[in-house]
Design an enzyme around this catalytic site. Sequence first.
Site, PDB file in Angstrom:
ATOM      1  N   ASP A   1      -3.186   2.586  -5.429  1.00  0.00           N
ATOM      2  CA  ASP A   1      -2.106   2.471  -4.787  1.00  0.00           C
ATOM      3  C   ASP A   1      -1.980   1.106  -3.844  1.00  0.00           C
ATOM      4  OD1 ASP A   1      -3.702   3.391  -2.674  1.00  0.00           O
ATOM      5  OD2 ASP A   1      -2.261   4.099  -1.508  1.00  0.00           O
ATOM      6  N   GLU A   2      -2.710   0.346  -4.270  1.00  0.00           N
ATOM      7  CA  GLU A   2      -2.807  -0.965  -3.135  1.00  0.00           C
ATOM      8  C   GLU A   2      -2.926  -2.354  -3.961  1.00  0.00           C
ATOM      9  OE1 GLU A   2      -5.865  -1.794   0.185  1.00  0.00           O
ATOM     10  OE2 GLU A   2      -6.230   0.203  -0.624  1.00  0.00           O
TER      11      GLU A   2
ATOM     12  N   ASP B   1       0.816  -1.205  -0.052  1.00  0.00           N
ATOM     13  CA  ASP B   1       0.003  -0.036  -0.079  1.00  0.00           C
ATOM     14  C   ASP B   1       0.931   0.990  -0.137  1.00  0.00           C
ATOM     15  OD1 ASP B   1      -2.159   1.628   0.249  1.00  0.00           O
ATOM     16  OD2 ASP B   1      -2.202   1.562   2.494  1.00  0.00           O
TER      17      ASP B   1
HETATM   18 MG   LIG Z   1      -2.475   3.928   0.439  1.00  0.00          MG
END
Ligand SMILES: [Mg+2]
Length: 447
Positions: free
Chosen positions: A108-109, A13
């Site tokens: 973003d993960e 993340d």
């Molecule tokens: Mg994040």
Amino acid sequence: MYSRSSARVLHVDGDTFFASCEVALDASLSGRPVWVGGGRNGNGIVIAANREAKRFGIATGMACFEAQRACPHGVLARPQYDEYRRLSQAMFRILEEYAPTMAPMSIDEGFLDLTTMDRHVWRHTSATEYVNGLRERIRREVGLPVSAGLGNSPWMAKLATSAAKPGFLEVPPEGEAEFLKDRPLSELCGVGKRRERALAALGARTFGDVARLPSAVLKQRFGIWGQQLWLFANGRWTEPVVLEVKARTTISSNTTLPHDEPDYGAALVFACSELARMVGQLRRERLQAREVGLGIRFTDFTETGARHRFDHAQCRNSIFNTALEGLFDEAMAGAWKPVRQIRLCLWNLKPLDTQPTLWGGTDEERWGAVDEAMERLEGKFGTGTVMTGAQLALRRLDAAHESPKSKCPFAPAREMAKNLWGTDRDPLSRKADWERKLAQVAAHHHG
Ligand SMILES: [Mg+2]
């Protein structure tokens, strides 16, 4: 060595992703408090703040003017979503190299399946070294800090990440119940306020509390989810990364024309070109459709429509075009009002199981290859380079179409956006920008 039955899932993340992107894009911001936000007059809210900014109490959701007051020397950055997407792609390209299965969850993960890595990859290294190597590479090559968590299921890995932030944490096999013991249930996404209250009523606020309850109570109260939760709290829920393949059920298009179109010929030409685009998508996704539908809304909001079901699923432009002409005639019989909106839908989809080649064994395959070659040509030289017989006939019939600018101003909207940005996702989110660029392109064309 991990036990054979246990999955090893890594959750990765990005830390304060949008704010970190700003720093990655402008090295002079490094080490300074940065937050992303705005709104038209700088009166919007903070959508991301880096760690330096958080030290000043700046948090997501706060008004930008408040943030400025709390940290006068900090930097407010306007969001640059195209850049964030580009950095996100670069990050996922690196992640892909570290595991055979990678499932992105958001910008973003993502999850990586590291099951059996201990046997094949980690003989001379450890999970910690491997993951920190990955984090270091993303930091070096993309300029983004990421945190990570490793556990026996995606749920566990995600909790490990939030416990680690910023950094990396492994929940070792057999150490799950211990890791979870004092953590509040609210940390688990999918619990929700209602379930949290119901669990509190049973006396459970932490995973440790849940682990001590009889599993039958949870099963009776929450069904399958309750049983999963009980197993999870006891460290017995193990689950690999599953790539979710969303089975598409329809391909549809809904276009409101920018002006009311009294010329049904022009409306049909538009519908044909839109359908050709949808059939292109159908083929790119290796699908075929058995049903096609047309919906027309007139200026007074009354509607008409028609649908057709083929004997077999189809993927050929020529067949869909012929069907569409029939549907159009059927739907528009006796109509006279100008057209406001056109809806098209392909459904009853199934996979296209043959790999069509020009030398395919059946007619279907040969036609498929022709359609595909056409798509490639259009990809190279632009839409409209190649016309199917139906489109050509329509164009000839429709003399007015010789000046496509005045006649067909609505067709290119999506394609234009694609040409300008290379994406057709939510073009209206940047409507003003887009209109300005469109005007430039048009001016360039005329000039
Ligand atoms: Mg994040």
